[in-house]
Scaffold this motif. Structure first.
Motif, PDB file in Angstrom:
ATOM      1  N   GLN A 161      28.123  44.314  15.231  1.00 29.86           N
ATOM      2  CA  GLN A 161      28.272  45.518  14.407  1.00 29.86           C
ATOM      3  C   GLN A 161      28.185  45.100  12.937  1.00 29.86           C
ATOM      4  O   GLN A 161      29.156  44.617  12.364  1.00 29.86           O
ATOM      5  N   ALA A 162      27.022  45.225  12.332  1.00 26.44           N
ATOM      6  CA  ALA A 162      26.841  44.853  10.935  1.00 26.44           C
ATOM      7  C   ALA A 162      25.794  45.753  10.301  1.00 26.44           C
ATOM      8  O   ALA A 162      25.066  46.465  10.995  1.00 26.44           O
ATOM      9  N   GLN A 163      25.731  45.715   8.991  1.00 22.58           N
ATOM     10  CA  GLN A 163      24.713  46.447   8.261  1.00 22.58           C
ATOM     11  C   GLN A 163      23.944  45.460   7.398  1.00 22.58           C
ATOM     12  O   GLN A 163      24.505  44.488   6.894  1.00 22.58           O
ATOM     13  N   VAL A 164      22.657  45.736   7.245  1.00 22.45           N
ATOM     14  CA  VAL A 164      21.837  44.904   6.380  1.00 22.45           C
ATOM     15  C   VAL A 164      21.995  45.420   4.965  1.00 22.45           C
ATOM     16  O   VAL A 164      21.714  46.576   4.668  1.00 22.45           O
ATOM     17  N   PHE A 165      22.484  44.556   4.103  1.00 28.64           N
ATOM     18  CA  PHE A 165      22.694  44.952   2.723  1.00 28.64           C
ATOM     19  C   PHE A 165      22.533  43.719   1.838  1.00 28.64           C
ATOM     20  O   PHE A 165      22.911  42.616   2.205  1.00 28.64           O
ATOM     21  N   GLY A 189      16.872  43.228   9.912  1.00 27.32           N
ATOM     22  CA  GLY A 189      17.733  43.944  10.837  1.00 27.32           C
ATOM     23  C   GLY A 189      18.807  43.055  11.409  1.00 27.32           C
ATOM     24  O   GLY A 189      18.792  41.842  11.234  1.00 27.32           O
ATOM     25  N   VAL A 190      19.729  43.667  12.110  1.00 23.03           N
ATOM     26  CA  VAL A 190      20.830  42.957  12.752  1.00 23.03           C
ATOM     27  C   VAL A 190      20.430  42.674  14.191  1.00 23.03           C
ATOM     28  O   VAL A 190      20.010  43.559  14.920  1.00 23.03           O
ATOM     29  N   ASN A 210      13.025  45.619   2.083  1.00 19.89           N
ATOM     30  CA  ASN A 210      14.247  45.084   2.686  1.00 19.89           C
ATOM     31  C   ASN A 210      14.954  44.170   1.699  1.00 19.89           C
ATOM     32  O   ASN A 210      14.321  43.568   0.832  1.00 19.89           O
TER      33      ASN A 210
END
Length: 125
Positions: free
Chosen positions: A16-20, A11-12, A34
């Motif tokens: 403001q970010a996304q887990v990718f 997770g972050v 994950n």
């Protein structure tokens, strides 16, 4: 030396970010829940204690290596270093200073009649 290992991104923490990222496989061969990434740990300081290049290659380099090694050990062990040094110094101090003093006081006491000792020495017959 460089070390690396895989980390599973869960997770972050802030922002403001996304887990990718790419998925890894579990021990059973299925996709992990994950994304994972490889993390590298770089060590670019010179052992011991980040000794400068001029001290490593200059005059008296062996002395500087010893001093920087001691600095590194003191920093790593903290108060344990000084406690160990006190322990190592106890025995030599005891045998060099305490034992002769105690023997001198015992002999002084035994040979002083005012303190209960005797000045006379009897020879065995």
């Amino acid at each position: 030396p460089t070390r690396w290992f895989y980390v599973r991104l869960t997770g972050v923490v802030s922002g403001q970010a996304q887990v990718f990222g790419p998925q890894s496989k579990t021990a059973k061969g299925t996709d992990a829940p994950n994304p994972t990434t490889r993390v590298f740990i770089l060590q670019d300081d010179a052992f011991p204690a980040n000794i400068p290049q001029e001290r490593r290659e200059g005059e008296h380099a062996d002395l500087w290596f010893f001093l920087y090694f001691m600095k590194d050990r003191i920093k790593a062990r903290g108060s344990k270093f000084w406690k160990a040094m006190a322990g190592f110094c106890y025995e030599p101090f005891h045998f060099v200073a305490v034992t002769p003093l105690v023997q001198s006081y015992i002999l002084d006491f035994a040979s002083d009649p005012d303190m209960g000792g005797s000045e006379s020495v009897t020879q065995p017959t």
